[in-house]
Write a protein that holds these residues in place. Structure first.
Motif, mmCIF file in Angstrom:
data_model
loop_
_atom_site.group_PDB
_atom_site.id
_atom_site.type_symbol
_atom_site.label_atom_id
_atom_site.label_comp_id
_atom_site.label_asym_id
_atom_site.label_seq_id
_atom_site.Cartn_x
_atom_site.Cartn_y
_atom_site.Cartn_z
ATOM 1 N N TRP A 297 0.685 -1.288 0.027
ATOM 2 C CA TRP A 297 0.070 0.000 0.032
ATOM 3 C C TRP A 297 0.970 1.115 -0.002
ATOM 4 O O TRP A 297 0.561 2.075 -0.882
ATOM 5 N N LEU A 298 1.815 1.345 0.730
ATOM 6 C CA LEU A 298 2.761 2.456 1.236
ATOM 7 C C LEU A 298 3.365 2.840 -0.164
ATOM 8 O O LEU A 298 3.576 4.020 -0.718
ATOM 9 N N SER A 299 4.075 1.620 -0.931
ATOM 10 C CA SER A 299 4.705 1.739 -2.015
ATOM 11 C C SER A 299 3.984 2.403 -3.041
ATOM 12 O O SER A 299 4.476 3.118 -4.008
ATOM 13 N N SER A 300 2.594 2.035 -3.390
ATOM 14 C CA SER A 300 1.708 2.329 -4.557
ATOM 15 C C SER A 300 1.457 3.588 -4.138
ATOM 16 O O SER A 300 1.021 4.454 -5.129
ATOM 17 N N GLU A 301 1.332 4.264 -2.954
ATOM 18 C CA GLU A 301 0.929 5.617 -2.524
ATOM 19 C C GLU A 301 2.051 6.763 -2.595
ATOM 20 O O GLU A 301 1.728 7.817 -3.226
ATOM 21 N N ILE A 302 3.170 6.303 -2.499
ATOM 22 C CA ILE A 302 4.374 7.290 -2.486
ATOM 23 C C ILE A 302 5.478 6.995 -3.697
ATOM 24 O O ILE A 302 6.238 7.629 -3.772
ATOM 25 N N SER A 303 5.083 5.909 -4.527
ATOM 26 C CA SER A 303 5.793 5.720 -5.826
ATOM 27 C C SER A 303 7.286 5.522 -5.609
ATOM 28 O O SER A 303 8.022 6.119 -6.395
ATOM 29 N N VAL A 304 7.559 4.934 -4.323
ATOM 30 C CA VAL A 304 9.140 4.734 -3.941
ATOM 31 C C VAL A 304 8.967 3.314 -3.462
ATOM 32 O O VAL A 304 8.087 2.772 -2.712
ATOM 33 N N PRO A 305 10.147 2.553 -3.550
ATOM 34 C CA PRO A 305 10.163 1.072 -3.139
ATOM 35 C C PRO A 305 10.034 1.139 -1.512
ATOM 36 O O PRO A 305 10.581 2.043 -0.877
ATOM 37 N N VAL A 306 9.358 0.112 -0.821
ATOM 38 C CA VAL A 306 9.060 0.118 0.476
ATOM 39 C C VAL A 306 9.526 -1.118 0.854
ATOM 40 O O VAL A 306 9.220 -2.171 0.301
ATOM 41 N N HIS A 307 10.558 -1.232 1.938
ATOM 42 C CA HIS A 307 11.085 -2.565 2.399
ATOM 43 C C HIS A 307 10.641 -2.687 4.018
ATOM 44 O O HIS A 307 10.683 -1.719 4.612
ATOM 45 N N LEU A 308 10.434 -3.792 4.417
ATOM 46 C CA LEU A 308 10.251 -4.127 5.510
ATOM 47 C C LEU A 308 11.662 -4.546 6.214
ATOM 48 O O LEU A 308 12.378 -5.189 5.637
ATOM 49 N N ALA A 309 11.924 -4.045 7.474
ATOM 50 C CA ALA A 309 13.316 -4.095 8.081
ATOM 51 C C ALA A 309 13.246 -5.667 8.379
ATOM 52 O O ALA A 309 12.237 -6.292 8.411
ATOM 53 N N PRO A 310 14.582 -6.136 8.394
ATOM 54 C CA PRO A 310 14.874 -7.674 8.752
ATOM 55 C C PRO A 310 14.035 -7.999 10.112
ATOM 56 O O PRO A 310 13.483 -9.169 10.027
ATOM 57 N N ASN A 311 14.084 -7.303 11.175
ATOM 58 C CA ASN A 311 13.276 -7.937 12.317
ATOM 59 C C ASN A 311 12.587 -6.460 12.680
ATOM 60 O O ASN A 311 13.154 -5.604 13.822
ATOM 61 N N PRO A 312 11.302 -6.234 12.144
ATOM 62 C CA PRO A 312 10.771 -4.849 12.448
ATOM 63 C C PRO A 312 10.526 -4.702 14.009
ATOM 64 O O PRO A 312 10.683 -3.465 14.502
ATOM 65 N N LEU A 313 9.901 -5.784 14.859
ATOM 66 C CA LEU A 313 9.529 -5.358 16.232
ATOM 67 C C LEU A 313 10.686 -5.121 17.041
ATOM 68 O O LEU A 313 10.843 -4.642 18.107
ATOM 69 N N GLU A 314 12.085 -5.694 16.735
ATOM 70 C CA GLU A 314 13.524 -5.617 17.406
ATOM 71 C C GLU A 314 14.238 -4.366 16.982
ATOM 72 O O GLU A 314 15.244 -4.186 17.578
ATOM 73 N N SER A 315 13.917 -3.882 15.841
ATOM 74 C CA SER A 315 15.124 -2.881 15.213
ATOM 75 C C SER A 315 15.325 -1.841 15.984
ATOM 76 O O SER A 315 16.533 -1.583 16.349
ATOM 77 N N VAL A 316 14.458 -1.328 16.781
ATOM 78 C CA VAL A 316 14.965 0.043 17.735
ATOM 79 C C VAL A 316 15.682 -0.304 18.760
ATOM 80 O O VAL A 316 16.618 -0.029 19.116
ATOM 81 N N ALA A 317 15.406 -1.418 19.435
ATOM 82 C CA ALA A 317 16.197 -2.184 20.596
ATOM 83 C C ALA A 317 17.771 -2.671 20.120
ATOM 84 O O ALA A 317 18.708 -2.072 20.611
ATOM 85 N N ILE A 318 17.862 -3.197 18.839
ATOM 86 C CA ILE A 318 18.857 -3.617 18.286
ATOM 87 C C ILE A 318 19.962 -2.355 18.031
ATOM 88 O O ILE A 318 20.972 -2.222 18.266
ATOM 89 N N GLY A 319 19.086 -1.413 17.494
ATOM 90 C CA GLY A 319 19.881 -0.150 16.886
ATOM 91 C C GLY A 319 20.331 0.431 18.131
ATOM 92 O O GLY A 319 21.568 1.185 18.138
ATOM 93 N N THR A 320 19.753 0.533 19.279
ATOM 94 C CA THR A 320 19.825 1.318 20.593
ATOM 95 C C THR A 320 21.169 0.881 21.099
ATOM 96 O O THR A 320 21.920 1.408 21.557
ATOM 97 N N GLY A 321 21.150 -0.569 21.218
ATOM 98 C CA GLY A 321 22.395 -1.379 21.545
ATOM 99 C C GLY A 321 23.615 -0.884 20.727
ATOM 100 O O GLY A 321 24.698 -0.776 21.084
#
Length: 335
Positions: A297-321
């Motif tokens: 849906w997002l990709s069709s609305e903003i005409s730019v490729p949209v990717h899901l992060a490898p681990n979306p639920l844990e991305s922020v915690a992993i990045g914080t560490g």
């Protein structure tokens, strides 16, 4: 020997995640605390407290001390963090004396809210507390080249807030935050069932509906789900059947708000970086990113490729560490 353990904390509206430098994610539990109203004692935190939601006697109340990405109840948040850090030190079998902590804050939070987060962690006995903006942490956790001079666009759809940020050279170029996320989606589902069926359902049921038959604004094969709640007329339990089309229309306004935020952020982008965005696209993280059909849906609305992060639920915690190694660089960029 462990006198300065290094940990990253993602203090989320829905979940608290704790990341340790040596062991990865060591705790992932709901940000819920059960409190005895008579003695003011904490009875349970995390998973045990979440199971109590809507099912407790009068003197026990499960509280979510974080609302819309910020601390709504300072004392309870501090107690919750202490209990969770105790759990981690037991689990890891090491004393967490004076750890170095990096904790993420929503990019739209005020200095007062940041100070509250800082003090809550400091009161546990942390040696150094560094604050990092949530979208930057999400970008690092999603393996984006944050310190390179290219545009990295991150959309982090959390429980309380959704944030879009364009990050380049380790700093935020443009950023927007909207207090719309997984919680507001659940709330819309509760209201929809109440309005159309005169049935009252709880937050947990609404979340199950969203996960099982919730769709972003894309065409899909309709599916249904049986839902149990309380009839508001008779007061008796009642079972109704919800379709994914209904849930989709209940979520429409929320999703459009998030899309509007993405568009506004991209409009703020310097022209030099716009070219990178067309090549690299947008990365989505957070629990809301897992909504069925979100990427499409997002990709069709903003005409730019949209990717899901490898681990979306844990991305922020992993990045914080991970940002512990980059913290000096990031702080220079922030100045």
């Amino acid at each position: 020997m462990f006198s300065n353990a290094e940990i990253g904390i993602d203090l989320g509206t829905a979940n608290v995640l704790i990341y340790s430098k040596n062991k990865g994610i060591v705790l992932n539990e709901p940000s819920v605390v059960a409190i005895d109203t008579e003695t003011k004692n904490v009875l349970a935190v995390g998973k045990e407290a979440k199971q109590m939601v809507g099912k407790t006697p009068k003197n026990v109340i499960p509280i979510r001390p974080l609302r819309e990405g910020v601390i709504a109840d300072y004392d309870i948040t501090a107690q919750m963090l202490k209990e969770m850090l105790k759990k981690v030190s037991k689990k890891m079998g090491l004393s967490m004396r004076k750890p170095n902590v990096v904790i993420c804050t929503p990019s739209g939070s005020t200095s007062v809210e940041r100070r509250a987060i800082h003090n809550a962690v400091k009161s546990y006995g942390a040696k150094h507390v560094h604050l990092i903006e949530e979208p930057v942490a999400a970008a690092i956790g999603a393996d984006l080249p944050v310190s390179d001079p290219v545009a990295n666009v991150v959309l982090d759809i959390g429980g309380g807030t959704s944030e879009v940020a364009i990050i380049s050279f380790g700093g935020v170029v443009s950023c927007r935050s909207v207090r719309n996320g997984g919680d507001t989606m659940d709330e819309e589902i509760v209201q929809h069932v109440r309005r159309n069926y005169n049935v009252l359902i709880g937050e947990r049921t609404a979340e199950e509906i969203k996960i099982n038959i919730g769709y972003a604004l894309v065409d899909h094969e309709e599916i249904t789900m049986e839902v149990r709640g309380r009839d508001m007329v008779t007061g008796l339990p009642k079972t109704i059947t919800l379709s994914s089309g209904e849930v989709q229309s209940a979520l429409r306004e929320n999703l459009e708000n998030i899309l509007e935020t993405v568009r506004a952020t991209l409009e703020d982008c310097p022209p030099e970086l716009s070219g990178d965005i067309v090549d690299h696209g947008v990365v989505i993280t957070g629990g809301g990113a897992l909504l069925n059909g979100m990427e499409e849906w997002l990709s069709s609305e903003i005409s730019v490729p949209v990717h899901l992060a490898p681990n979306p639920l844990e991305s922020v915690a992993i990045g914080t560490g991970r940002s512990l190694q980059m913290i000096q660089k990031l702080q220079k960029a922030a100045k």
